[in-house]
Scaffold this active site. Structure first.
Site, PDB file in Angstrom:
ATOM      1  N   GLY A   1     -10.245  -4.158   1.724  1.00 55.07           N
ATOM      2  CA  GLY A   1      -9.552  -3.919   2.989  1.00 55.07           C
ATOM      3  C   GLY A   1      -9.902  -2.565   3.587  1.00 55.07           C
TER       4      GLY A   1
ATOM      5  NE  ARG B   1      -8.787  -7.906   2.219  1.00 53.74           N
ATOM      6  CZ  ARG B   1      -7.871  -6.952   2.342  1.00 53.74           C
ATOM      7  NH1 ARG B   1      -7.484  -6.256   1.288  1.00 53.74           N
ATOM      8  NH2 ARG B   1      -7.341  -6.673   3.513  1.00 53.74           N
TER       9      ARG B   1
ATOM     10  CB  THR C   1      -0.968   0.046   1.212  1.00 54.70           C
ATOM     11  OG1 THR C   1      -1.921  -0.978   1.080  1.00 54.70           O
ATOM     12  CG2 THR C   1      -1.703   1.343   1.365  1.00 54.70           C
TER      13      THR C   1
END
Ligand code: ASP
Length: 317
Positions: A215, A213, A185
């Site tokens: 985050g 998914r 990230t």
């Protein structure tokens, strides 16, 4: 005039000096330095914190070694699904996108969500449709493809695990427990001359992720937060824990309700993260220009511009 400040990260995780060549380390350092220069120039010219964090993150998204934009990790199906968010501490406005595909700079799209819609978070096909409507720049699958990410995916599939970025590639240094996972990230936080703070975060998420998914990165409060009254925060690490700890907001809340300094608040947040089994780090700046970059992982790609204008970049603990 307020003291200007800028900090960035390129992900936290299991980063071993022994696994790094001098040439690769230099490349990472250059990537961080370029992003800092980009953002700093804007702040120096009296530009807004918002423009500075966006410009720094665009630079990091375009840099193939970090897990955002070009160089993002692969999903189980071998795709790149990108998440990003931006927040303005001046008015608490925020914009975010989740699992967008082929958008060159998801952070620019997040900003458009903030400025051109009445929403905060757009996801999937709808977000892509919005991107087309806004005529943002798209890139082919080949643009996002990087050999090392693809190898990471094959390894993760073989090991049957969903994996955060900055994995220890060496067999002996494979994560041994669930909480010992590597991360990625990118993010930036800034304070401008007018005392406004802003934050931006962007990611490819986790290698081998499935089932849509998402985050912490595109979630206000979890992976990002900005409020002039307290601070601007951008997180990196195992997203599920940052969501459960509402970590970015947690730093601001500790300042606001407990009257803690930025440093004390951020340190308590990282302690709480560890208590629930989370690993990672964050960068934060307050509206007087103080900067902190705490993490509980082995390393975090990070950098900031010191008061004298010197660019500082660090990788290890
Ligand atoms: N926080 C990101 C996520 O969970 C990943 C990371 O920071 O490496 O999607």
């Amino acid at each position: 005039m307020n003291k200007i400040a800028l900090a960035i990260h390129g992900g936290a995780g299991t980063i071993h000096k022994s696994e790094m060549t001098a040439a690769l380390e230099k490349e990472y350092q250059n990537g961080l330095q370029n992003a800092l220069q980009m953002g700093w120039r804007i702040l120096q010219q009296n530009g807004s914190a918002l423009n500075a964090v966006e410009a720094a993150v665009v630079e990091l998204e375009n840099f193939p070694l970090f897990n955002a934009g070009k160089g993002s990790v692969f999903t189980h199906e071998g795709k790149n699904e990108l998440d990003a968010s931006i927040m303005n501490g001046k008015n608490l406005k925020a914009g975010a996108v989740a699992f967008v595909q082929n958008v060159k700079n998801p952070i620019k799209l997040a900003r458009l969500v903030m400025e051109k819609t009445e929403h905060v978070l757009l996801a999937g096909e709808g977000a892509n449709e919005f991107a087309h409507e806004c005529r943002v720049e798209f890139e082919s699958d080949e643009y996002f493809f990087t050999e090392h990410r693809y190898r990471q995916l094959l390894k993760a599939i073989e090991a049957g695990r969903i994996q955060l970025d900055h994995a220890a590639e060496n067999e002996n240094q494979k994560p041994k427990t669930k909480s010992q996972k590597p991360m990625g990230t990118v993010g930036a936080v800034a304070c401008d001359a007018a005392g406004n703070v802003a934050a931006a975060t962007s990611t490819g998420g986790m290698t081998n992720k499935k089932f849509g998914r998402i985050g912490d990165t595109p979630l206000v409060g979890a992976g990002i937060y900005a409020d002039n009254q307290t601070c601007a925060v951008s997180c990196t690490g195992h997203g599920e824990f940052f969501m459960r700890g509402v970590s970015a907001y947690d730093v601001a809340a500790r300042m606001k309700y407990k009257n803690l300094s930025l440093e004390q608040a951020a340190s308590e947040t990282i302690t709480q993260l560890a208590e629930i089994g989370g690993e990672g780090g964050l960068i934060a700046v307050d509206s007087t220009g103080n900067i902190v970059l705490p993490f509980n992982s082995e390393g975090m790609y990070r950098g900031f511009v010191a008061e004298n204008g010197e660019i500082v970049v660090e990788i290890y603990r």
